[in-house]
Design an enzyme around this catalytic site. Sequence first.
Site, short mmCIF file in Angstrom:
data_model
loop_
_atom_site.label_atom_id
_atom_site.label_comp_id
_atom_site.label_asym_id
_atom_site.label_seq_id
_atom_site.Cartn_x
_atom_site.Cartn_y
_atom_site.Cartn_z
N GLU A 15 0.82 -1.21 0.00
CA GLU A 15 0.00 0.00 0.00
C GLU A 15 0.86 1.27 0.00
O GLU A 15 0.40 2.33 0.41
CB GLU A 15 -0.93 0.00 1.21
CG GLU A 15 -1.92 -1.15 1.20
CD GLU A 15 -2.69 -1.26 2.50
OE1 GLU A 15 -3.47 -0.34 2.81
OE2 GLU A 15 -2.51 -2.25 3.22
N SER A 189 -6.45 -2.57 2.44
CA SER A 189 -6.88 -2.03 1.16
C SER A 189 -7.39 -3.11 0.21
O SER A 189 -7.36 -2.94 -1.01
CB SER A 189 -5.75 -1.23 0.48
OG SER A 189 -5.45 -0.09 1.24
N ASP A 297 -15.01 -1.13 10.52
CA ASP A 297 -15.88 -1.38 9.38
C ASP A 297 -16.96 -2.39 9.75
O ASP A 297 -16.72 -3.35 10.51
CB ASP A 297 -15.05 -1.91 8.20
CG ASP A 297 -13.97 -0.93 7.78
OD1 ASP A 297 -14.16 0.29 7.97
OD2 ASP A 297 -12.93 -1.38 7.25
N GLU A 310 -13.68 -5.51 10.41
CA GLU A 310 -12.33 -5.39 10.96
C GLU A 310 -12.13 -3.98 11.46
O GLU A 310 -12.93 -3.08 11.19
CB GLU A 310 -11.26 -5.73 9.90
CG GLU A 310 -11.25 -4.79 8.71
CD GLU A 310 -10.28 -5.23 7.62
OE1 GLU A 310 -10.12 -6.44 7.43
OE2 GLU A 310 -9.69 -4.33 6.99
N ASN A 312 -9.19 -0.79 11.68
CA ASN A 312 -8.02 -0.26 10.97
C ASN A 312 -7.34 0.73 11.89
O ASN A 312 -7.92 1.76 12.23
CB ASN A 312 -8.45 0.41 9.67
CG ASN A 312 -7.29 0.79 8.78
OD1 ASN A 312 -6.30 1.35 9.23
ND2 ASN A 312 -7.40 0.48 7.50
N SER A 321 -10.60 8.67 1.07
CA SER A 321 -10.63 7.86 2.29
C SER A 321 -11.86 8.17 3.14
O SER A 321 -12.43 9.27 3.07
CB SER A 321 -9.35 8.09 3.11
OG SER A 321 -8.23 7.55 2.43
#
Length: 355
Positions: A15, A189, A297, A310, A312, A321
């Site tokens: 990423e 990602s 999320d 999950e 982040n 974003s």
Amino acid sequence: MDMKICVLAGGRSTERNVSISSGTRITQALREAGHQATFVDLFLGYDLSGVDDVNDVFADANLIDGLAISDAVLTDDDINALRTDGSTELFGPGVLEIAKAADIVYLALHGGDGENGKVQAYLDLNNIRYTGSGALASGLTMNKVFSKKIMLESGIPTAKFKEALRKDGTHQQMPFDFPMIVKPTSGGSSVGMTIAHNAAELEAGLAEAFRFDPSAIVEEFITGREFSLGVVNGQALPAIEIKVHDGWYDFEHKFQPGHTDFITPPEDLDDSIHQQMKDIAQDTMRALDLQNYARVDFFVTPDDQLYVIEANNLPGMTPLSLLPQEAEAAGIKYPELVDSIVRGKMDLYDQGLAI
């Protein structure tokens, strides 16, 4: 108090390009907020050979012009080729010196060694302050198997899952029915992520995930609406709904314009479900020991059941974003957001609460 801030971005992750985009925007915003922020590529470093005083580097933003996020998933060979001295060390020349001279390091890293706690541990060992969560929380959150085990132990709703190891091959049985989500255990990602509708697609999905990680996580497929919700310095932001035009929310949909609609605050979402989502996001941060800021999320099923996908620990901060869009919906402009992240973590350090 205006601060000297080293914005660390890039690095050796798949990423890398996303991180550079985040770091560029963060640096610009911090300077707009009045700080002496300078962009530093973690892997490529900063040439200090002509610098008499390391503090002088903070006078310049050191930004890359015209950056666009490429769809290419960078391999180790691609990234190594960027370094002219032949070294593959994660910390490039001059990085540690600049980080030590800064009041705080803003971690704009994503994926791999940016989020898995290694950089955080190195900074801890050198008594360098940085934004985001500590080394242990970062490592646990980055590992989807460990983090989901912790979530289940903490009573946080999440999909059924099983870990698959590269050493066991791609022909593996799962304890739930198709379709299934297959992704690398430690990554972000949606790199290496696939949806398997049958045994052949499961084998292909595992092979793809094993390209990036010796461990893969296979999850039951949850049907529903997809949301994300950020928490910054203890404040839960409005959720954002993610509606892809076609397919699913993969790397291209996340970072290339025109593929996805982002709606915040979300429409047609019951207030009680929205509040429950905020509460679960806070609970998830506590369970994983996340500090300062993070993003959680969710899926919401047609019968209003919530599932955490999950967490982040270093959310993206690019123009597309999710966290900045949520903050905007709460009336928080981008420069104010990044400034509050810096000041929030400094407060934790000053109180002796940073972990």
